[in-house]
Design an enzyme around this catalytic site. Structure first.
Site, PDB file in Angstrom:
ATOM      1  N   ARG A 121      25.606 -16.628 -21.797  1.00 40.94           N
ATOM      2  CA  ARG A 121      26.838 -17.202 -22.382  1.00 40.94           C
ATOM      3  C   ARG A 121      27.688 -16.162 -23.108  1.00 40.94           C
ATOM      4  O   ARG A 121      28.488 -16.495 -23.984  1.00 40.94           O
ATOM      5  CB  ARG A 121      26.517 -18.362 -23.321  1.00 40.94           C
ATOM      6  CG  ARG A 121      25.831 -19.508 -22.607  1.00 40.94           C
ATOM      7  CD  ARG A 121      25.916 -20.792 -23.381  1.00 40.94           C
ATOM      8  NE  ARG A 121      25.299 -21.853 -22.639  1.00 40.94           N
ATOM      9  CZ  ARG A 121      23.986 -22.122 -22.659  1.00 40.94           C
ATOM     10  NH1 ARG A 121      23.180 -21.396 -23.412  1.00 40.94           N
ATOM     11  NH2 ARG A 121      23.502 -23.097 -21.943  1.00 40.94           N
ATOM     12  N   GLU A 237      48.202 -15.308 -21.739  1.00 40.92           N
ATOM     13  CA  GLU A 237      49.349 -15.402 -20.815  1.00 40.92           C
ATOM     14  C   GLU A 237      50.024 -16.767 -20.820  1.00 40.92           C
ATOM     15  O   GLU A 237      50.182 -17.415 -19.789  1.00 40.92           O
ATOM     16  CB  GLU A 237      48.927 -15.008 -19.390  1.00 40.92           C
ATOM     17  CG  GLU A 237      50.137 -14.589 -18.558  1.00 40.92           C
ATOM     18  CD  GLU A 237      49.772 -13.940 -17.240  1.00 40.92           C
ATOM     19  OE1 GLU A 237      48.879 -13.072 -17.217  1.00 40.92           O
ATOM     20  OE2 GLU A 237      50.405 -14.304 -16.242  1.00 40.92           O
ATOM     21  N   ASN A 245      53.448  -8.559 -15.133  1.00 43.49           N
ATOM     22  CA  ASN A 245      53.458  -8.792 -13.682  1.00 43.49           C
ATOM     23  C   ASN A 245      54.764  -8.324 -13.032  1.00 43.49           C
ATOM     24  O   ASN A 245      55.030  -8.680 -11.886  1.00 43.49           O
ATOM     25  CB  ASN A 245      53.242 -10.281 -13.383  1.00 43.49           C
ATOM     26  CG  ASN A 245      51.868 -10.728 -13.825  1.00 43.49           C
ATOM     27  OD1 ASN A 245      50.931  -9.920 -13.861  1.00 43.49           O
ATOM     28  ND2 ASN A 245      51.733 -11.981 -14.188  1.00 43.49           N
ATOM     29  N   HIS A 248      54.913  -7.535  -9.349  1.00 45.33           N
ATOM     30  CA  HIS A 248      53.667  -8.006  -8.752  1.00 45.33           C
ATOM     31  C   HIS A 248      53.850  -9.132  -7.727  1.00 45.33           C
ATOM     32  O   HIS A 248      52.991  -9.312  -6.868  1.00 45.33           O
ATOM     33  CB  HIS A 248      52.678  -8.446  -9.843  1.00 45.33           C
ATOM     34  CG  HIS A 248      51.980  -7.289 -10.497  1.00 45.33           C
ATOM     35  ND1 HIS A 248      52.658  -6.302 -11.188  1.00 45.33           N
ATOM     36  CD2 HIS A 248      50.661  -6.937 -10.551  1.00 45.33           C
ATOM     37  CE1 HIS A 248      51.786  -5.417 -11.643  1.00 45.33           C
ATOM     38  NE2 HIS A 248      50.573  -5.774 -11.270  1.00 45.33           N
ATOM     39  N   HIS A 252      52.021  -8.572  -4.356  1.00 43.94           N
ATOM     40  CA  HIS A 252      50.947  -9.412  -3.813  1.00 43.94           C
ATOM     41  C   HIS A 252      51.244  -9.829  -2.379  1.00 43.94           C
ATOM     42  O   HIS A 252      50.349  -9.844  -1.532  1.00 43.94           O
ATOM     43  CB  HIS A 252      50.726 -10.640  -4.703  1.00 43.94           C
ATOM     44  CG  HIS A 252      50.071 -10.286  -6.009  1.00 43.94           C
ATOM     45  ND1 HIS A 252      50.173 -11.061  -7.134  1.00 43.94           N
ATOM     46  CD2 HIS A 252      49.313  -9.225  -6.374  1.00 43.94           C
ATOM     47  CE1 HIS A 252      49.510 -10.493  -8.135  1.00 43.94           C
ATOM     48  NE2 HIS A 252      48.982  -9.378  -7.687  1.00 43.94           N
TER      49      HIS A 252
HETATM   50  N1  GLY Z   1      47.128  -6.852 -15.439  1.00 38.40           N
HETATM   51  C1  GLY Z   1      47.918  -7.849 -16.044  1.00 38.40           C
HETATM   52  C2  GLY Z   1      47.372  -8.382 -17.312  1.00 38.40           C
HETATM   53  O1  GLY Z   1      46.407  -7.848 -17.818  1.00 38.40           O
HETATM   54  O2  GLY Z   1      47.866  -9.354 -17.818  1.00 38.40           O
END
Ligand code: GLY
Length: 369
Positions: A121, A237, A245, A248, A252
């Site tokens: 854990r 985030e 990003n 990105h 992607h």
């Molecule tokens: N690589 C993007 C982040 O760590 O949020």
């Protein structure tokens, strides 16, 4: 040595950046240990280059080491090697109060961090990133995880390391291509939030790529400072972290189109994606033409991939690339979410980018191949 703190309350830690840190890792890690033993997980390539030095540094402090070397490459970042790693850690009798060390690039850092997150854990772990990409991005901020058949990084956990040791000297073992791919993430920091850093990179980038240690130290330190600040303000985030990003979404889609392999490395895709994001910003009237022109000129001067024409082999059409982008995006009424910019160093999250403008941009970019 430069020290960048990542201030997250009880989960705070330091990123220590300097030349020769692997040789000093025993002294750096010893204060974290309740008993003098660690488990190190690395890959076979990195083991050959750096593991004996790390083992010697730990032994010099009387720290016993058990080490596991997984196969190199993105293919390792999946269920099979993850299960192997967790079971090896259990067999190595790693306990709740012990420390696991991840020695390697982004694949090892993400996989070992996730193993540490779930083992008993959650046990503490130390990141020793050996690639530029891992030093400036993946080793900092606590995103850990693996890929599945459904996509990249879909299974994982936020689990912050207890310490990050970024040995600038390890960058000397990278191929020029791998170094420049990591440099794509360095440029990203200037583009998203620090125009003076971008200006500095325009001047010092070539020296940095040629091996100038002071320039490398400064570039990694500034990148980590910027990432640490963003992670401190938005660890999971909910908002601002999405700025990391930049480039990105395009990246992607291009990685998927090229099979996540040698045709386009992740950091190369980030560079191409940043150039496209600035071009898109200009087309949407958000920034002057000077901004995308400067981005492209710098990437070109560094000998990096800039345009879709720089990606070898066939690429799908604009509509197919849009479909790849839409796969991991929420598309509402034909509008997409992108990180755009009002100028160099002024990125923001836009939720309402018209799909037809992006399709036209891709069509034009593909036509110039
Ligand atoms: N690589 C993007 C982040 O760590 O949020």
């Amino acid at each position: 040595m430069n020290i960048v703190p990542v201030k997250l309350g009880a989960r705070s830690y330091e990123v220590r950046i300097g030349e020769g840190l692997i040789d000093r890792a025993g002294a750096e890690i010893a204060p974290l240990l309740r008993r003098k033993r660690v488990a190190v997980v690395t890959d076979e390539t990195v083991a050959a280059l750096h593991l004996p030095r790390l083992e010697a540094a730990l032994a010099a402090e009387g720290i016993a080491v058990q080490a596991l070397a997984l196969p190199p490459g993105e293919g390792t970042k999946g269920w099979a090697q993850f299960a192997r790693c967790v079971e090896w850690l259990l067999e190595a009798k790693v306990e709740r109060k012990d420390v696991v060390v991840a020695l390697g690039g982004g694949v090892i850092g993400d996989l070992v961090g996730f193993a540490a997150a779930v083992l008993r854990r959650g046990v503490r772990f130390v990141q020793i990133p050996t690639t530029l990409l891992a030093q400036v991005d993946s080793s900092v901020g606590g995103k850990t995880g693996i890929n599945t058949a459904q996509g990249k990084n879909l299974v994982g956990a936020f689990h912050q390391p207890s310490l990050v040791l970024a040995d600038i000297g390890a960058l000397g073992t990278l191929t020029a291509r791998d170094f420049l791919a990591g440099y794509g993430e360095v440029v990203k920091y200037g583009l998203l939030g620090d125009p003076l850093f971008f200006e500095w990179l325009e001047v010092e980038g070539p020296a940095l790529a040629a091996g100038d240690v002071q320039a490398r130290l400064k570039a990694v330190t500034r990148s980590v400072e910027m990432k640490a600040g963003i992670v401190e303000r938005d660890e999971t985030e909910e908002g601002e972290r999405a700025l990391l990003n930049l480039g990105h979404t395009f990246c992607h889609a291009l990685e998927k189109a090229t099979g996540f392999g040698d045709r386009l490395l992740h950091g190369e895709g980030v560079a191409v994606g940043c150039a496209l994001a600035f071009e898109l910003s200009q087309r949407l009237g958000l920034c002057a033409q000077e901004a995308p022109s400067r981005v492209r000129a710098h990437l070109r001067a560094m000998g990096m991939k800039v345009d879709l024409a720089d990606i070898p082999g066939d690429l799908p059409g604009a509509e197919a690339l849009m479909a790849l982008m839409a796969q991991d995006k929420k598309v509402v009424d034909g509008k997409l979410r992108f990180i755009l910019a009002r100028g160099i160093g002024q990125a923001f999250v836009a939720d309402d980018v018209p799909g037809d403008v992006v399709t036209a941009l891709l069509r034009d970019a593909l036509a110039s191949r």
